[in-house]
Design a protein around this motif. Structure first.
Motif, PDB file in Angstrom:
ATOM      1  N   ALA A  53      -5.729  -1.786  -3.871  1.00  0.00           N
ATOM      2  CA  ALA A  53      -6.004  -1.948  -5.308  1.00  0.00           C
ATOM      3  C   ALA A  53      -5.015  -2.889  -5.996  1.00  0.00           C
ATOM      4  N   ASP A  54      -4.566  -3.908  -5.294  1.00  0.00           N
ATOM      5  CA  ASP A  54      -3.662  -4.917  -5.844  1.00  0.00           C
ATOM      6  C   ASP A  54      -2.359  -4.341  -6.386  1.00  0.00           C
ATOM      7  N   VAL A  55      -1.916  -3.235  -5.835  1.00  0.00           N
ATOM      8  CA  VAL A  55      -0.645  -2.678  -6.271  1.00  0.00           C
ATOM      9  C   VAL A  55       0.469  -3.659  -5.889  1.00  0.00           C
ATOM     10  N   ILE A  56       1.467  -3.756  -6.736  1.00  0.00           N
ATOM     11  CA  ILE A  56       2.539  -4.747  -6.581  1.00  0.00           C
ATOM     12  C   ILE A  56       3.543  -4.282  -5.524  1.00  0.00           C
ATOM     13  N   ILE A  57       3.837  -5.179  -4.609  1.00  0.00           N
ATOM     14  CA  ILE A  57       4.860  -4.917  -3.591  1.00  0.00           C
ATOM     15  C   ILE A  57       6.228  -5.296  -4.147  1.00  0.00           C
ATOM     16  N   ASP A  58       6.300  -6.465  -4.760  1.00  0.00           N
ATOM     17  CA  ASP A  58       7.554  -6.912  -5.368  1.00  0.00           C
ATOM     18  C   ASP A  58       7.231  -8.134  -6.222  1.00  0.00           C
ATOM     19  N   PHE A 132       1.823   1.170 -10.464  1.00  0.00           N
ATOM     20  CA  PHE A 132       1.773  -0.287 -10.279  1.00  0.00           C
ATOM     21  C   PHE A 132       2.564  -0.827  -9.089  1.00  0.00           C
ATOM     22  N   TYR A 133       3.512  -0.093  -8.520  1.00  0.00           N
ATOM     23  CA  TYR A 133       4.350  -0.637  -7.455  1.00  0.00           C
ATOM     24  C   TYR A 133       4.303   0.194  -6.177  1.00  0.00           C
ATOM     25  N   ILE A 134       4.342  -0.508  -5.034  1.00  0.00           N
ATOM     26  CA  ILE A 134       4.604   0.109  -3.730  1.00  0.00           C
ATOM     27  C   ILE A 134       6.080  -0.171  -3.452  1.00  0.00           C
ATOM     28  N   TRP A 135       6.809   0.856  -3.088  1.00  0.00           N
ATOM     29  CA  TRP A 135       8.237   0.697  -2.810  1.00  0.00           C
ATOM     30  C   TRP A 135       8.493   0.942  -1.327  1.00  0.00           C
TER      31      TRP A 135
END
Length: 185
Positions: A53-58, A132-135
């Motif tokens: 789902a287009d989650v932000i990696i960085d 919104f972010y993948i950590w």
């Protein structure tokens, strides 16, 4: 949250399209890399996982560094993308349920919870998702506390953070029993 099972060819080149002097995009291994000129001497970049789902990696917003040209910005996005793919291609060590976060002065952020599956150790990489972010962060320490009234062993994971801002952001996060994937070192 399970890491998606997918195949990709990491040997495929990263090909940027669009205007390399202003706003450009690359699609590679299920990721979208973007770089954009924002103002004089400042470039922004972002890497998203299109399979999640287009989650932000960085992105450039999560660092204090300023990126002065498009080539540097694209190189950082490519580096982040390759590191992410390398991590999620690794062997899964286990799963950890994050129930709470807290800050330990002088040490960093601790995730409290329990090991749902497998085994965890210092040096492993934990993957968790906030809005919104993948950590992906390194586990610096693992402490287990046996509580006779609990069905699971309560565990605390000391998580490596980039800076004090990140520690404070994660302290405010409410994980709501999120299942995190842990990859072997």
């Amino acid at each position: 949250m399970d890491a998606p099972i997918r195949s990709f060819n990491v040997n495929d080149p990263i090909v940027w399209t669009g205007n390399l002097e202003d706003d450009c995009t690359a699609l590679w291994c299920g990721l979208m890399l973007r770089a954009e000129w924002m103002e004089e001497d400042y470039w922004w970049w972002r890497v998203c996982d299109t399979k999640r789902a287009d989650v932000i990696i960085d992105d450039a917003n999560s660092t204090d560094e300023r990126f002065i040209d498009g080539e540097v910005s694209r190189a950082r996005a490519e580096s982040v993308a390759k590191q992410y793919i390398n991590t999620i291609s690794g062997k899964i060590a286990g799963k950890f349920v994050i129930t709470k976060t807290f800050k330990v002065t002088g040490r960093g952020i601790v995730f409290a919870g329990y090991i749902e599956d497998g085994s965890l150790s210092s040096g492993n990489t934990i993957e968790f998702v906030t809005p919104f972010y993948i950590w992906h962060r390194k586990i610096c320490g693992v402490e287990g506390l046996l509580d006779p009234s609990a069905s699971k062993i309560n565990t605390g994971l000391l998580i490596e953070c980039r800076n004090e801002f990140e520690i404070n952001e994660l302290q405010e996060w409410e994980p709501e029993n999120q299942v995190a994937v842990v990859f072997e070192k």
